[in-house]
Design an enzyme around this catalytic site. Structure first.
Site, PDB file in Angstrom:
ATOM      1  CE  LYS A  10      -2.449  -7.075  -7.362  1.00 17.02           C
ATOM      2  NZ  LYS A  10      -1.664  -5.847  -7.160  1.00 17.02           N
ATOM      3  N   PRO A  92       4.925 -14.184  -2.435  1.00 14.86           N
ATOM      4  CG  PRO A  92       6.594 -12.703  -3.117  1.00 14.86           C
ATOM      5  CD  PRO A  92       5.743 -13.830  -3.602  1.00 14.86           C
ATOM      6  CB  ALA A  95       4.879  -9.072  -2.810  1.00 11.64           C
ATOM      7  N   GLY A  96       2.573  -6.609  -3.251  1.00  6.85           N
ATOM      8  CA  GLY A  96       1.816  -5.985  -4.347  1.00  6.85           C
ATOM      9  C   GLY A  96       1.467  -7.002  -5.417  1.00  6.85           C
ATOM     10  N   GLY A  98      -0.834  -9.521  -4.861  1.00  7.49           N
ATOM     11  CA  GLY A  98      -2.226  -9.951  -4.677  1.00  7.49           C
ATOM     12  C   GLY A  98      -2.413 -11.354  -4.116  1.00  7.49           C
ATOM     13  N   GLY A 100      -2.904 -12.778  -1.048  1.00  2.00           N
ATOM     14  CA  GLY A 100      -4.038 -12.991  -0.131  1.00  2.00           C
ATOM     15  C   GLY A 100      -5.368 -12.823  -0.849  1.00  2.00           C
ATOM     16  CB  SER A 101      -6.566 -10.310  -3.323  1.00  2.00           C
ATOM     17  OG  SER A 101      -6.257  -9.214  -2.514  1.00  2.00           O
ATOM     18  CG  ASP A 134      -5.827  -5.695  -5.213  1.00  2.00           C
ATOM     19  OD1 ASP A 134      -6.304  -4.708  -5.801  1.00  2.00           O
ATOM     20  OD2 ASP A 134      -4.661  -5.748  -4.790  1.00  2.00           O
TER      21      ASP A 134
HETATM   22  O1  C5P Z   1      -9.517  -3.188   0.066  1.00  4.48           O
HETATM   23  P1  C5P Z   1      -8.335  -3.534   0.891  1.00  4.48           P
HETATM   24  O2  C5P Z   1      -8.713  -4.029   2.254  1.00  4.48           O
HETATM   25  O3  C5P Z   1      -7.396  -4.481   0.211  1.00  4.48           O
HETATM   26  O4  C5P Z   1      -7.526  -2.194   1.089  1.00  4.48           O
HETATM   27  C1  C5P Z   1      -6.543  -2.025   2.076  1.00  4.48           C
HETATM   28  C2  C5P Z   1      -6.334  -0.542   2.324  1.00  4.48           C
HETATM   29  O5  C5P Z   1      -5.756   0.072   1.183  1.00  4.48           O
HETATM   30  C3  C5P Z   1      -7.621   0.242   2.574  1.00  4.48           C
HETATM   31  O6  C5P Z   1      -7.957   0.213   3.928  1.00  4.48           O
HETATM   32  C4  C5P Z   1      -7.236   1.640   2.104  1.00  4.48           C
HETATM   33  O7  C5P Z   1      -6.466   2.291   3.094  1.00  4.48           O
HETATM   34  C5  C5P Z   1      -6.288   1.359   0.952  1.00  4.48           C
HETATM   35  N1  C5P Z   1      -6.964   1.390  -0.357  1.00  4.48           N
HETATM   36  C6  C5P Z   1      -7.415   2.606  -0.885  1.00  4.48           C
HETATM   37  N2  C5P Z   1      -8.024   2.621  -2.100  1.00  4.48           N
HETATM   38  C7  C5P Z   1      -8.192   1.497  -2.805  1.00  4.48           C
HETATM   39  C8  C5P Z   1      -7.752   0.258  -2.300  1.00  4.48           C
HETATM   40  C9  C5P Z   1      -7.140   0.248  -1.070  1.00  4.48           C
HETATM   41  O8  C5P Z   1      -7.256   3.661  -0.258  1.00  4.48           O
HETATM   42  N3  C5P Z   1      -8.790   1.560  -3.991  1.00  4.48           N
END
Ligand code: C5P
Length: 263
Positions: A10, A92, A95-96, A98, A100-101, A134
């Protein structure tokens, strides 16, 4: 018998951080879009659960989001079968994009299929939010308004886009560090929710400033990309990839990856 599924990447066409929550997560308003860049997952019955990946740098233990999805699905449904899961990685990491998600969402979807659908789509979506912010997006139809910490997903009609070029630097950005580097001036939720749900995307990402503070090379890269003829250049998610829209040409940097997605 084996089940093969694609697990797409994504991009965030835009991402606004509109507040900080009591649980430490941030409140977001974003438009996310799937790409035709995808990993491939294969599920085969096996005596034990096992994950194999063609990229040796990716850990395949219990912390891999595929294995977390598998465990969560089994705990939730009581499904007992075991699988050998093969992950062929094209997206990759850090990378932003997504990756793994998406792999976690695809695993939940696959297991639900293999277990004869014990969960509805909305139950799968709710379960997926326990794995990461994500993950729920990947149960949408491909273009969606994403709010809350990422778990509230509203499918949007597809947005007309020009050619998308993506560049991923050889270094990544940690999502936790990127959110940690955010300032305290948040965007206004109502304004962006209204505009984005009407498909008026502005290709702005509130996470850029923090990411640029952590990796000044990213700020330089954005400036360079902006002089390459693109109409829009914006970082995806917490970086380090940039998506570039329009007819520009990506510059070459040793070790940087490039991807292209036609509209
Ligand atoms: O939800 P996920 O585990 O992917 O998020 C990783 C980290 O990114 C969280 O521990 C948090 O520090 C940050 N995060 C956040 N706000 C979000 C999504 C992620 O602060 N909406």
């Amino acid at each position: 018998m084996s089940l093969h599924l694609l697990s797409p990447a994504k991009v965030n066409l835009c991402l606004r951080v509109v507040g900080k929550r009591a649980d430490g997560y941030h409140q977001l308003v974003s438009v996310m879009q799937t790409l035709n860049l995808a990993d491939r997952l294969t599920f085969e019955s096996s005596k034990h659960d096992l994950l194999e990946c063609d990229d040796p740098s990716i850990p395949t233990g219990e912390n891999n989001l595929v294995m977390r999805a598998l465990r969560l699905f089994k705990d939730e449904t009581g499904f007992k079968e075991c699988f050998r899961i093969r992950l062929d990685k094209k997206i990759p990491v850090e990378a932003g994009l997504g990756g793994g998600s998406s792999n976690a969402a695809t695993t939940l979807f696959a297991l639900n299929l293999l277990a004869n659908s014990p969960l509805t789509n909305s139950e799968l979506l709710e379960l997926s939010a326990k794995i990461g912010s994500d993950v729920p997006f990947f149960f949408s139809t491909g273009t969606a308004l994403v709010t809350g910490r990422g778990e509230k997903v509203t499918s949007l009609g597809s947005i007309k886009l020009q050619k998308i070029s993506i560049i991923k630097p050889s270094f990544g950005v940690s999502t936790i560090a990127c959110y940690g580097a955010l300032g305290k001036n948040f965007s206004t939720a109502a304004k962006y929710e209204k505009a984005y749900s009407n498909g008026e995307v502005d290709f702005m990402n509130d996470l850029e400033a923090g990411a640029f503070g952590l990796s000044p090379k990213l700020a330089e890269l954005k400036e360079q990309l902006q002089s390459c003829g693109f109409d829009q250049v914006v970082m995806s998610g917490s970086g380090s990839s940039f998506l570039c829209l329009g007819d520009g040409e990506l510059p070459y940097f040793d070790g940087y990856k490039m991807f292209f997605s036609e509209p």
